[in-house]
Design a protein around this motif. Structure first.
Motif, PDB file in Angstrom:
ATOM      1  N   LYS A  97      -5.728 -39.825 -22.858  1.00  0.00           N
ATOM      2  CA  LYS A  97      -5.379 -40.404 -21.558  1.00  0.00           C
ATOM      3  C   LYS A  97      -3.899 -40.777 -21.518  1.00  0.00           C
ATOM      4  O   LYS A  97      -3.208 -40.500 -20.539  1.00  0.00           O
ATOM      5  CB  LYS A  97      -6.229 -41.649 -21.270  1.00  0.00           C
ATOM      6  N   ASP A 100      -1.864 -37.681 -21.258  1.00  0.00           N
ATOM      7  CA  ASP A 100      -1.910 -37.141 -19.886  1.00  0.00           C
ATOM      8  C   ASP A 100      -1.005 -37.950 -18.961  1.00  0.00           C
ATOM      9  O   ASP A 100      -0.265 -37.378 -18.143  1.00  0.00           O
ATOM     10  CB  ASP A 100      -3.349 -37.166 -19.349  1.00  0.00           C
ATOM     11  N   GLN A 101      -1.040 -39.287 -19.099  1.00  0.00           N
ATOM     12  CA  GLN A 101      -0.184 -40.135 -18.265  1.00  0.00           C
ATOM     13  C   GLN A 101       1.291 -39.878 -18.558  1.00  0.00           C
ATOM     14  O   GLN A 101       2.106 -39.793 -17.632  1.00  0.00           O
ATOM     15  CB  GLN A 101      -0.510 -41.615 -18.507  1.00  0.00           C
ATOM     16  N   GLU A 103       2.581 -37.109 -19.704  1.00  0.00           N
ATOM     17  CA  GLU A 103       2.915 -35.796 -19.151  1.00  0.00           C
ATOM     18  C   GLU A 103       3.153 -35.883 -17.642  1.00  0.00           C
ATOM     19  O   GLU A 103       4.098 -35.284 -17.116  1.00  0.00           O
ATOM     20  CB  GLU A 103       1.803 -34.792 -19.458  1.00  0.00           C
ATOM     21  N   LYS A 104       2.300 -36.659 -16.953  1.00  0.00           N
ATOM     22  CA  LYS A 104       2.483 -36.819 -15.505  1.00  0.00           C
ATOM     23  C   LYS A 104       3.815 -37.508 -15.208  1.00  0.00           C
ATOM     24  O   LYS A 104       4.545 -37.091 -14.316  1.00  0.00           O
ATOM     25  CB  LYS A 104       1.332 -37.644 -14.910  1.00  0.00           C
ATOM     26  N   LYS A 105       4.105 -38.567 -15.975  1.00  0.00           N
ATOM     27  CA  LYS A 105       5.370 -39.275 -15.760  1.00  0.00           C
ATOM     28  C   LYS A 105       6.552 -38.358 -16.046  1.00  0.00           C
ATOM     29  O   LYS A 105       7.545 -38.375 -15.312  1.00  0.00           O
ATOM     30  CB  LYS A 105       5.448 -40.511 -16.660  1.00  0.00           C
ATOM     31  N   SER A 106       6.435 -37.552 -17.085  1.00  0.00           N
ATOM     32  CA  SER A 106       7.516 -36.629 -17.434  1.00  0.00           C
ATOM     33  C   SER A 106       7.723 -35.611 -16.320  1.00  0.00           C
ATOM     34  O   SER A 106       8.862 -35.310 -15.939  1.00  0.00           O
ATOM     35  CB  SER A 106       7.192 -35.925 -18.750  1.00  0.00           C
ATOM     36  N   GLU A 107       6.617 -35.084 -15.796  1.00  0.00           N
ATOM     37  CA  GLU A 107       6.721 -34.119 -14.691  1.00  0.00           C
ATOM     38  C   GLU A 107       7.327 -34.778 -13.460  1.00  0.00           C
ATOM     39  O   GLU A 107       8.153 -34.178 -12.771  1.00  0.00           O
ATOM     40  CB  GLU A 107       5.344 -33.533 -14.375  1.00  0.00           C
ATOM     41  N   GLU A 108       6.906 -36.015 -13.179  1.00  0.00           N
ATOM     42  CA  GLU A 108       7.453 -36.726 -12.033  1.00  0.00           C
ATOM     43  C   GLU A 108       8.945 -36.971 -12.206  1.00  0.00           C
ATOM     44  O   GLU A 108       9.727 -36.835 -11.260  1.00  0.00           O
ATOM     45  CB  GLU A 108       6.712 -38.058 -11.831  1.00  0.00           C
ATOM     46  N   LYS A 109       9.368 -37.327 -13.419  1.00  0.00           N
ATOM     47  CA  LYS A 109      10.793 -37.546 -13.667  1.00  0.00           C
ATOM     48  C   LYS A 109      11.574 -36.255 -13.510  1.00  0.00           C
ATOM     49  O   LYS A 109      12.666 -36.262 -12.927  1.00  0.00           O
ATOM     50  CB  LYS A 109      11.009 -38.117 -15.078  1.00  0.00           C
ATOM     51  N   LYS A 111      10.726 -33.735 -11.652  1.00  0.00           N
ATOM     52  CA  LYS A 111      10.741 -33.452 -10.220  1.00  0.00           C
ATOM     53  C   LYS A 111      11.741 -34.361  -9.522  1.00  0.00           C
ATOM     54  O   LYS A 111      12.516 -33.917  -8.665  1.00  0.00           O
ATOM     55  CB  LYS A 111       9.336 -33.675  -9.652  1.00  0.00           C
TER      56      LYS A 111
END
Length: 146
Positions: A97, A100-101, A103-109, A111
């Motif tokens: 978990k 995954d969080q 990875e999401k934060k990394s993708e958001e950064k 972006k």
């Protein structure tokens, strides 16, 4: 054949020459002695057999007690292994978990950085356009003045 006859003759003469009651008495006393010795040997063997049986009983009880302790230890180890497996699984799920969080934060950064970069490029383009336009306007004004 004669030797055999002489042997038995001598044996019979020996027996006939002695008192039959004394011979029977000697034989009885010797047989009594042998019987008493055999009885003592049998009693010792009986005691030894009982001692071995008692020791076997003690050894069997000790073995059963040891087996019981080993079974308890194995059961306890199985329980601990099960608990550790459950803890490990829940830890792995938590880590997944968190991963995954992240990875999401990394993708958001990424972006967000791309959005910031494209916004910066757009702003620079506008700024260059304004500066270029101002330069053109200044140059045209200088042409008319002069």
């Amino acid at each position: 054949m004669q030797a055999t006859k002489d042997f038995f003759g001598n044996a019979l003469n020996t027996v006939k020459g002695k008192d039959l009651n004394a011979i029977v008495e000697d034989f009885s006393s010797e047989m009594t002695l042998v019987a008493e010795g055999l009885s003592e040997d049998q009693a010792r063997l009986h005691e030894l057999c009982q001692s071995v049986a008692a020791q076997q009983t003690l050894d069997r009880e000790e073995l059963n007690r040891t087996i019981g302790q080993m079974e308890e230890a194995i059961s306890s180890a199985d329980d601990r292994i099960s608990t550790l497996e459950k803890n490990l699984e829940s830890g792995i799920q938590k880590l997944q978990k968190n991963l995954d969080q992240l990875e999401k934060k990394s993708e958001e950064k990424k972006k967000h950085k791309l959005d910031n970069l494209s916004g910066l490029v757009r702003q620079l383009t506008i700024l260059v356009g304004v500066a270029g336009g101002a330069w053109i306007i200044v140059t045209i004004l200088n042409l008319f003045k002069g």
